[in-house]
Scaffold this motif. Structure first.
Motif, PDB file in Angstrom:
ATOM      1  N   GLU A 255     -22.187  35.087 -16.775  1.00 28.58           N
ATOM      2  CA  GLU A 255     -22.012  34.048 -17.781  1.00 28.58           C
ATOM      3  C   GLU A 255     -23.301  33.286 -18.081  1.00 28.58           C
ATOM      4  O   GLU A 255     -23.412  32.646 -19.116  1.00 28.58           O
ATOM      5  N   GLN A 256     -24.276  33.370 -17.196  1.00 31.34           N
ATOM      6  CA  GLN A 256     -25.482  32.560 -17.325  1.00 31.34           C
ATOM      7  C   GLN A 256     -26.201  32.786 -18.655  1.00 31.34           C
ATOM      8  O   GLN A 256     -26.562  31.842 -19.351  1.00 31.34           O
TER       9      GLN A 256
ATOM     10  N   HIS B 267     -31.414  35.132 -14.783  1.00 32.15           N
ATOM     11  CA  HIS B 267     -31.921  33.752 -14.761  1.00 32.15           C
ATOM     12  C   HIS B 267     -33.213  33.635 -15.565  1.00 32.15           C
ATOM     13  O   HIS B 267     -33.390  32.703 -16.348  1.00 32.15           O
ATOM     14  N   ARG B 268     -34.125  34.581 -15.390  1.00 34.25           N
ATOM     15  CA  ARG B 268     -35.380  34.563 -16.149  1.00 34.25           C
ATOM     16  C   ARG B 268     -35.113  34.691 -17.641  1.00 34.25           C
ATOM     17  O   ARG B 268     -35.734  34.018 -18.458  1.00 34.25           O
ATOM     18  N   MET B 269     -34.196  35.580 -18.001  1.00 38.00           N
ATOM     19  CA  MET B 269     -33.845  35.733 -19.409  1.00 38.00           C
ATOM     20  C   MET B 269     -33.230  34.449 -19.953  1.00 38.00           C
ATOM     21  O   MET B 269     -33.542  34.034 -21.072  1.00 38.00           O
ATOM     22  N   ALA B 270     -32.371  33.813 -19.166  1.00 36.17           N
ATOM     23  CA  ALA B 270     -31.733  32.568 -19.606  1.00 36.17           C
ATOM     24  C   ALA B 270     -32.774  31.482 -19.850  1.00 36.17           C
ATOM     25  O   ALA B 270     -32.635  30.675 -20.780  1.00 36.17           O
ATOM     26  N   GLU B 271     -33.838  31.465 -19.046  1.00 37.72           N
ATOM     27  CA  GLU B 271     -34.908  30.491 -19.265  1.00 37.72           C
ATOM     28  C   GLU B 271     -35.617  30.743 -20.591  1.00 37.72           C
ATOM     29  O   GLU B 271     -35.923  29.814 -21.332  1.00 37.72           O
ATOM     30  N   VAL B 272     -35.879  32.017 -20.896  1.00 36.36           N
ATOM     31  CA  VAL B 272     -36.502  32.358 -22.183  1.00 36.36           C
ATOM     32  C   VAL B 272     -35.565  31.980 -23.324  1.00 36.36           C
ATOM     33  O   VAL B 272     -35.993  31.405 -24.330  1.00 36.36           O
TER      34      VAL B 272
ATOM     35  N   LEU C 176     -31.272  40.828  -7.528  1.00 37.13           N
ATOM     36  CA  LEU C 176     -32.288  41.236  -8.494  1.00 37.13           C
ATOM     37  C   LEU C 176     -31.766  41.072  -9.922  1.00 37.13           C
ATOM     38  O   LEU C 176     -32.440  40.506 -10.791  1.00 37.13           O
ATOM     39  N   ALA C 177     -30.557  41.564 -10.169  1.00 33.32           N
ATOM     40  CA  ALA C 177     -29.967  41.445 -11.502  1.00 33.32           C
ATOM     41  C   ALA C 177     -29.748  39.981 -11.868  1.00 33.32           C
ATOM     42  O   ALA C 177     -29.971  39.570 -13.014  1.00 33.32           O
ATOM     43  N   GLU C 178     -29.343  39.183 -10.883  1.00 33.40           N
ATOM     44  CA  GLU C 178     -29.146  37.756 -11.112  1.00 33.40           C
ATOM     45  C   GLU C 178     -30.479  37.072 -11.408  1.00 33.40           C
ATOM     46  O   GLU C 178     -30.575  36.209 -12.287  1.00 33.40           O
ATOM     47  N   ASP C 179     -31.530  37.468 -10.693  1.00 29.47           N
ATOM     48  CA  ASP C 179     -32.868  36.924 -10.918  1.00 29.47           C
ATOM     49  C   ASP C 179     -33.324  37.241 -12.344  1.00 29.47           C
ATOM     50  O   ASP C 179     -33.853  36.382 -13.050  1.00 29.47           O
ATOM     51  N   ASP C 180     -33.104  38.476 -12.786  1.00 28.58           N
ATOM     52  CA  ASP C 180     -33.468  38.861 -14.150  1.00 28.58           C
ATOM     53  C   ASP C 180     -32.677  38.064 -15.181  1.00 28.58           C
ATOM     54  O   ASP C 180     -33.223  37.610 -16.185  1.00 28.58           O
TER      55      ASP C 180
END
Length: 198
Positions: A128-129, A68-73, A62-66
């Motif tokens: 790091e993402q 990843h979404r933040m990194a896309e923004v 879940l934290a990784e998914d969040d």
């Protein structure tokens, strides 16, 4: 018996992550019991833990998914936009969960990083993402002539991440966020290149 399609498995995984996000945000890691996770996702423990080995694996995913979404923004619009989204998105917005749910996950990550060495080690591989996405966006902005060039990109990356952490703490304390847009304008302006006129 026919094999379950990849689309179905992906949809089920997304259902678990979305329900769990709200559960962790509301009750914290310890309070998100299996029973509460079942209620939040609408699935049995068997269905949940078919996709995730245990509660910690679910939380990390879940934290990784969040992240990843933040990194896309960040890649598209920058880290300040992530901060703007946190303070401006109304509850129940179309197209996703309320940022308060993301905030709950983020706060729980911060707490566990302080108190759980095993979690810290597992999270280090994933954290790091967002930093990389921020750094790469700043480099692109510098190459385009939009970013100040008198401060190293690494310093600007750390500066923006510290502002994000401060905002997260501010929101975590329940302090008002409706007057923070000008503050974020100032943060954004502070990393921009200023062209001299005349």
């Amino acid at each position: 018996m026919p094999r379950v399609s990849q689309d179905h498995l992906a949809a089920r995984r997304r259902q678990i992550l979305d329900g769990s996000r709200a559960c962790f945000a509301r009750f914290g890691y310890e309070g998100a019991t299996v029973r509460r996770l079942e209620e939040a996702t609408g699935l049995s423990r068997g269905a949940i833990f078919h996709h995730f080995r245990d509660k910690e694996s679910l939380f990390l995913a879940l934290a990784e998914d969040d992240a990843h979404r933040m990194a896309e923004v960040v890649a598209e619009q920058g880290l300040v936009q992530v901060m703007r989204d946190l303070i401006s998105a109304p509850p129940g917005r179309e197209g996703g969960e309320h940022p308060a749910d993301w905030l709950g996950t983020r706060l729980e990550v911060s707490r566990r990083l302080r108190t759980d060495p095993d979690f810290r080690a597992r999270w280090a591989e994933r954290s790091e993402q967002l930093t990389n996405a921020t750094r790469e966006r700043l480099k692109r902005q510098r190459d385009a002539g939009n970013l100040r060039d008198d401060v190293d990109v690494e310093v600007l990356t750390s500066f923006l991440e510290l502002v994000l952490e401060g905002l997260v703490s501010h929101l975590a304390m329940g302090l008002p966020a409706d007057d923070l847009e000008p503050v974020l304008d100032l943060v954004e302006e502070s990393v921009r290149r200023h062209r001299r006129h005349g």
